[in-house]
Write an enzyme that holds these catalytic residues in place. Sequence first.
Site, PDB file in Angstrom:
ATOM      1  N   GLU A   1      -2.090 -15.643 -12.263  1.00  0.00           N
ATOM      2  CA  GLU A   1      -1.277 -15.556 -13.482  1.00  0.00           C
ATOM      3  C   GLU A   1      -0.871 -14.107 -13.770  1.00  0.00           C
ATOM      4  OE1 GLU A   1       0.204 -17.901 -14.868  1.00  0.00           O
ATOM      5  OE2 GLU A   1      -0.863 -19.606 -14.051  1.00  0.00           O
TER       6      GLU A   1
ATOM      7  N   LEU B   1       5.054  -4.924  -5.829  1.00  0.00           N
ATOM      8  CA  LEU B   1       5.057  -6.032  -6.804  1.00  0.00           C
ATOM      9  C   LEU B   1       5.507  -5.536  -8.184  1.00  0.00           C
ATOM     10  CD1 LEU B   1       4.281  -9.042  -6.589  1.00  0.00           C
ATOM     11  CD2 LEU B   1       1.950  -8.437  -7.188  1.00  0.00           C
TER      12      LEU B   1
ATOM     13  N   TYR C   1      -0.120 -14.269 -23.241  1.00  0.00           N
ATOM     14  CA  TYR C   1       0.287 -15.116 -22.116  1.00  0.00           C
ATOM     15  C   TYR C   1      -0.870 -15.370 -21.159  1.00  0.00           C
ATOM     16  CZ  TYR C   1       1.982 -16.688 -17.689  1.00  0.00           C
ATOM     17  OH  TYR C   1       2.098 -17.402 -16.535  1.00  0.00           O
TER      18      TYR C   1
ATOM     19  N   ASP D   1       5.985 -18.494 -22.122  1.00  0.00           N
ATOM     20  CA  ASP D   1       6.638 -17.468 -21.293  1.00  0.00           C
ATOM     21  C   ASP D   1       8.150 -17.735 -21.294  1.00  0.00           C
ATOM     22  OD1 ASP D   1       7.080 -19.570 -19.573  1.00  0.00           O
ATOM     23  OD2 ASP D   1       6.251 -18.593 -17.798  1.00  0.00           O
TER      24      ASP D   1
HETATM   25  N1  ADE Z   1       4.604 -19.305 -13.692  1.00  0.00           N
HETATM   26  C1  ADE Z   1       3.540 -18.606 -14.092  1.00  0.00           C
HETATM   27  N2  ADE Z   1       2.407 -19.288 -13.961  1.00  0.00           N
HETATM   28  C2  ADE Z   1       2.749 -20.493 -13.448  1.00  0.00           C
HETATM   29  C3  ADE Z   1       2.020 -21.638 -13.089  1.00  0.00           C
HETATM   30  N3  ADE Z   1       0.692 -21.666 -13.213  1.00  0.00           N
HETATM   31  N4  ADE Z   1       2.718 -22.694 -12.640  1.00  0.00           N
HETATM   32  C4  ADE Z   1       4.052 -22.626 -12.522  1.00  0.00           C
HETATM   33  N5  ADE Z   1       4.794 -21.576 -12.812  1.00  0.00           N
HETATM   34  C5  ADE Z   1       4.151 -20.514 -13.284  1.00  0.00           C
END
Ligand code: ADE
Length: 362
Positions: free
Chosen positions: A45, A88, A128, A146
Amino acid sequence: MSPFLSQKTHSKLDISTPLIDWFEKNRRALPWRENRTLYRVWISEVMLQQTRVDTVIPYFHRFLNCFPDISALAKAKLQNVLKLWEGLGYYARARNLHRAARKVKEEFDGVIPDEPEAFRRLPGVGPYISAAVMSIACGHPIPVVDGNVLRGACRIFALENDISHPNTRKKLAELLTKQIPHDRPGDFNEAMMELGATICSPKSPDCTGCPLAHLCIAKRDGLISKLPVKTPKAPVPEYRVVVALIRDSVGRILIQKRPENGLLGGLWEFPGGKVETGETLPAALKRECREELGIKVEIGEEIATIRHAYTHFKIRLTAFSCTILDGDIRSTLPLQWATMEDIAALPFPKANHKLFPALRNE
Ligand code: ADE
């Protein structure tokens, strides 16, 4: 009777059942969805924040290979963590993860807290990350808000408030708190994110493939192309930047490390800086070398000019070969004479990577 509700009665919508049914059949097979642990979900995440799934996948594999658990991450050198993060972007994420791993080791006996209050106190854990990780890995019913969720939810509930406004997030979080099922909060959040990423796209949403089309108020009211409402961003400025390629008698190049905090913190770069208004490129580079390194340089050949876009600005960067005319190098920042091999092993910003081919040919 129309499948649509007669008005904007948000509280009567139940989006979770069709959404989760759809997710079960359509979820993408992603590496962090296998062998789920709190650590793996957290790393994924953090990487996924501001970054696309396709970009994250190889980084996730490399990171987990090097640092398979929180104790390996806590033991690592920051330089090595940054090296794995190279390219990144948003490097504060990596620095915070590293600090958080050390805090988990020192204050939580090496066990990542699984309660939102304690987890939120770790460096880099904002609303988040906390909502995503605590719901997916630990089953806490906290909705994720998000960019993808904002877009989808604004359409489903036909919310006409500007999504750049914090109150819109707050309002959506309240609406989603009423929707999130307590038995499957992680699936609900992932499904909302997945819907935004794969179906409810900004410009050409696939309403025919959408599991919520029959409930979507924006669809009913012909508002899909108008929502979400977003204030247009101001155009990003472009800065002119110059850097010095200074070599020692055996051909090594002088590099310096950026301060640990702030933009690109902890990464290495060639000395230099922004060109001021009215300054020529050589004058700017002479000034930067005097101010940053305490040396007088002669500006030689232009080696390369590259462009790079960051989130809030762009740069056009020119590298010049330079020779020292006078002075002993001194700096408040760490300095190193580096071979191309050293340079390959250290973390550098992407803009510097764009110079490397020209350096090898020099
Ligand atoms: N974008 C950020 N985290 C995500 C997740 N766990 N599944 C799908 N899209 C994402």
